[in-house]
Design a protein around this motif. Structure first.
Motif, mmCIF file in Angstrom:
data_model
loop_
_atom_site.group_PDB
_atom_site.id
_atom_site.type_symbol
_atom_site.label_atom_id
_atom_site.label_comp_id
_atom_site.label_asym_id
_atom_site.label_seq_id
_atom_site.Cartn_x
_atom_site.Cartn_y
_atom_site.Cartn_z
ATOM 1 N N ALA A 123 5.282 56.254 25.237
ATOM 2 C CA ALA A 123 4.119 56.401 26.113
ATOM 3 C C ALA A 123 2.938 57.032 25.378
ATOM 4 C CB ALA A 123 4.496 57.242 27.339
ATOM 5 N N VAL A 124 3.201 58.057 24.596
ATOM 6 C CA VAL A 124 2.119 58.704 23.840
ATOM 7 C C VAL A 124 1.548 57.742 22.795
ATOM 8 C CG1 VAL A 124 1.553 60.597 22.272
ATOM 9 C CG2 VAL A 124 3.026 61.009 24.254
ATOM 10 N N ASN A 125 2.425 57.016 22.105
ATOM 11 C CA ASN A 125 1.944 56.047 21.111
ATOM 12 C C ASN A 125 1.113 54.945 21.760
ATOM 13 O OD1 ASN A 125 3.200 57.429 19.055
ATOM 14 N ND2 ASN A 125 5.020 56.129 19.037
ATOM 15 N N GLY A 126 1.602 54.409 22.876
ATOM 16 C CA GLY A 126 0.853 53.355 23.558
ATOM 17 C C GLY A 126 -0.482 53.848 24.074
ATOM 18 N N TYR A 127 -0.513 55.070 24.576
ATOM 19 C CA TYR A 127 -1.777 55.662 25.051
ATOM 20 C C TYR A 127 -2.761 55.847 23.910
ATOM 21 C CZ TYR A 127 -4.790 59.599 26.351
ATOM 22 O OH TYR A 127 -5.854 60.439 26.538
ATOM 23 N N ALA A 128 -2.280 56.351 22.792
ATOM 24 C CA ALA A 128 -3.167 56.570 21.648
ATOM 25 C C ALA A 128 -3.694 55.253 21.079
ATOM 26 C CB ALA A 128 -2.431 57.351 20.561
ATOM 27 N N LEU A 129 -2.824 54.251 20.997
ATOM 28 C CA LEU A 129 -3.253 52.973 20.429
ATOM 29 C C LEU A 129 -4.153 52.188 21.382
ATOM 30 C CD1 LEU A 129 0.102 51.832 18.789
ATOM 31 C CD2 LEU A 129 -1.916 52.731 17.631
ATOM 32 N N SER A 130 -4.144 52.519 22.664
ATOM 33 C CA SER A 130 -4.949 51.773 23.634
ATOM 34 C C SER A 130 -6.340 52.365 23.808
ATOM 35 C CB SER A 130 -4.234 51.734 24.993
ATOM 36 O OG SER A 130 -2.993 51.089 24.893
ATOM 37 N N PHE A 131 -6.463 53.695 23.803
ATOM 38 C CA PHE A 131 -7.732 54.330 24.155
ATOM 39 C C PHE A 131 -8.379 55.081 22.993
ATOM 40 C CE2 PHE A 131 -5.549 53.934 28.259
ATOM 41 C CZ PHE A 131 -6.542 53.328 29.011
ATOM 42 N N VAL A 186 9.725 49.088 20.895
ATOM 43 C CA VAL A 186 9.606 48.328 22.144
ATOM 44 C C VAL A 186 8.870 49.143 23.196
ATOM 45 C CG1 VAL A 186 10.891 47.174 23.961
ATOM 46 C CG2 VAL A 186 11.695 47.041 21.606
ATOM 47 N N MET A 187 9.181 50.436 23.275
ATOM 48 C CA MET A 187 8.497 51.280 24.256
ATOM 49 C C MET A 187 7.004 51.388 23.940
ATOM 50 S SD MET A 187 10.764 52.177 26.472
ATOM 51 C CE MET A 187 11.381 50.498 26.251
ATOM 52 N N THR A 188 6.659 51.505 22.679
ATOM 53 C CA THR A 188 5.240 51.552 22.299
ATOM 54 C C THR A 188 4.534 50.262 22.681
ATOM 55 O OG1 THR A 188 5.743 53.046 20.447
ATOM 56 C CG2 THR A 188 3.654 51.866 20.374
ATOM 57 N N LEU A 189 5.184 49.139 22.443
ATOM 58 C CA LEU A 189 4.597 47.848 22.800
ATOM 59 C C LEU A 189 4.375 47.738 24.304
ATOM 60 C CD1 LEU A 189 3.774 44.933 22.064
ATOM 61 C CD2 LEU A 189 6.183 44.303 22.245
ATOM 62 N N LEU A 190 5.345 48.156 25.098
ATOM 63 C CA LEU A 190 5.212 48.072 26.554
ATOM 64 C C LEU A 190 4.073 48.950 27.064
ATOM 65 C CD1 LEU A 190 8.914 48.107 27.796
ATOM 66 C CD2 LEU A 190 7.374 46.174 27.691
ATOM 67 N N PHE A 191 4.062 50.206 26.639
ATOM 68 C CA PHE A 191 3.033 51.123 27.134
ATOM 69 C C PHE A 191 1.654 50.754 26.611
ATOM 70 C CE2 PHE A 191 6.672 53.762 28.165
ATOM 71 C CZ PHE A 191 6.261 54.380 29.332
ATOM 72 N N ARG A 192 1.590 50.285 25.406
ATOM 73 C CA ARG A 192 0.282 49.894 24.860
ATOM 74 C C ARG A 192 -0.301 48.725 25.636
ATOM 75 N NH1 ARG A 192 -2.401 45.400 22.099
ATOM 76 N NH2 ARG A 192 -4.074 46.341 20.863
ATOM 77 N N ASN A 193 0.492 47.710 25.929
ATOM 78 C CA ASN A 193 0.002 46.565 26.696
ATOM 79 C C ASN A 193 -0.357 46.966 28.127
ATOM 80 O OD1 ASN A 193 0.343 44.878 24.524
ATOM 81 N ND2 ASN A 193 2.341 44.137 25.158
ATOM 82 N N TYR A 194 0.404 47.888 28.700
ATOM 83 C CA TYR A 194 0.098 48.321 30.059
ATOM 84 C C TYR A 194 -1.203 49.109 30.111
ATOM 85 C CZ TYR A 194 0.663 50.484 34.641
ATOM 86 O OH TYR A 194 0.478 50.891 35.929
ATOM 87 N N TYR A 195 -1.368 50.063 29.218
ATOM 88 C CA TYR A 195 -2.582 50.870 29.211
ATOM 89 C C TYR A 195 -3.806 50.042 28.822
ATOM 90 C CZ TYR A 195 0.322 55.028 29.650
ATOM 91 O OH TYR A 195 1.200 55.980 30.099
#
Length: 311
Positions: A123-131, A186-195
């Motif tokens: 979740a933290v990785n996806g948030y950072a990579l998205s915003f 996989v978790m980073t990919l999911l959260f990044r696409n969602y955010y």
């Protein structure tokens, strides 16, 4: 005297207008060839998946005398729960005959921290990579994406050497770390696409109000992340619970998960092979993933519909 006006020729009065009859609606046939084909396919698919489950359930409550008769699909004449008790508490998993409950608690100790840590890091990785888009974010995301498709067998031996050097091999922290590493891409990919599908205006407004990295993540992003968190939970819990090779290699003899214990029960024979105990142990091992799908299946579909796995 008033003289009635003559009606102009060629003009029809309301009484003379012909009534147009609407065509009667066609009755829809309930059994069209296409619908019959769909129903037939669904019935065959249901039987394909439910028949093995039926055989396992029926066999697990039969005594061995009925199983020896060879009637695989027959209902039990005498229902017994002794195979379930034996599978849980006294079935032999090699040299020890303590049942599969030992593997159950080992799986719980492995699944809970592995799921929480991998989802939190993803979740933290996806948030950072998205915003926030740090320098090299594209390269980091490509590396994580590539890591999600590398077969596990390729990295088993290097990870064995690394964990042995760090004195974590064949230990509970070691197997938790392994599942966290394999789940993080996989978790980073999911959260990044969602955010990435959330409105950027929310993030910009929070930045204008003085929100920092962690404050925006905890107070703004996490409350809106329920669909993706449910999807991630289902994927991680079922994936880690059903894992066999990583648990066999990295967990050690004292932390073997339930799937490894099930394999040991099925392959351990002392005279007669107890098929009813084997079937009961198999159902007990699969109860947790089945319960998760039944309980949270609606949330899983809702998470997919809201864009949790798009991209």
């Amino acid at each position: 005297m008033s003289v009635p006006l003559a009606k102009p020729s060629g003009v029809r009065t309301n009484e003379a207008k012909p009534r147009l009859r609407r065509p009667a609606p066609k009755r829809r046939r309930h059994f069209t060839p296409a619908r019959l084909g769909i129903y037939g396919f669904l019935i065959i698919a249901a039987l394909f998946f439910l028949l093995p489950l039926y055989v396992m359930l029926v066999t697990s409550v039969k005594p061995m005398d009925e199983i020896r008769m060879g009637h695989l699909l027959a209902l039990p004449l005498h229902i017994t729960l002794a195979p379930w008790r034996d599978a849980w508490s006294s079935a032999c998993t090699g040299l020890e005959c303590a049942g599969i409950h030992v593997g159950f608690w080992n799986s719980v100790r492995i699944v809970v921290p592995s799921t929480i840590i991998s989802i939190a890091v993803g979740a933290v990785n996806g948030y950072a990579l998205s915003f926030w888009r740090p320098r090299g974010a594209g390269v980091l995301f490509a590396v994580l994406l590539a890591g999600a498709f590398i077969p596990v067998q390729v990295m088993v031996y290097p990870l064995v050497r690394v964990l042995a050097t760090a004195h974590l091999f064949a230990s509970l922290p070691g197997i938790v770390l392994i599942h966290t590493i394999f789940g993080m891409p996989v978790m980073t990919l999911l959260f990044r696409n969602y955010y990435a599908g959330l409105p950027q205006e929310l993030f910009k407004a929070a930045r204008i109000d003085g929100g920092g990295f962690w404050r925006i993540f905890i107070q703004l992003m996490l409350p809106m992340s329920t669909p993706i968190i449910v999807v991630a939970l289902i994927m991680q819990v079922t994936g880690i619970w059903n894992d066999y090779i990583l648990g066999l290699v990295f967990a050690g003899t004292k932390n073997l998960p339930m799937t490894v214990q099930l394999n040991n029960i099925i392959n351990t024979t002392t005279g007669e092979r107890l098929y009813n105990v084997n079937m009961a142990a198999t159902i007990l091992t699969s109860l947790v993933p089945l319960a998760i799908y039944f309980v949270s299946g609606r949330w899983f579909v809702r998470g997919i519909a809201s864009g949790a796995v798009k991209g």
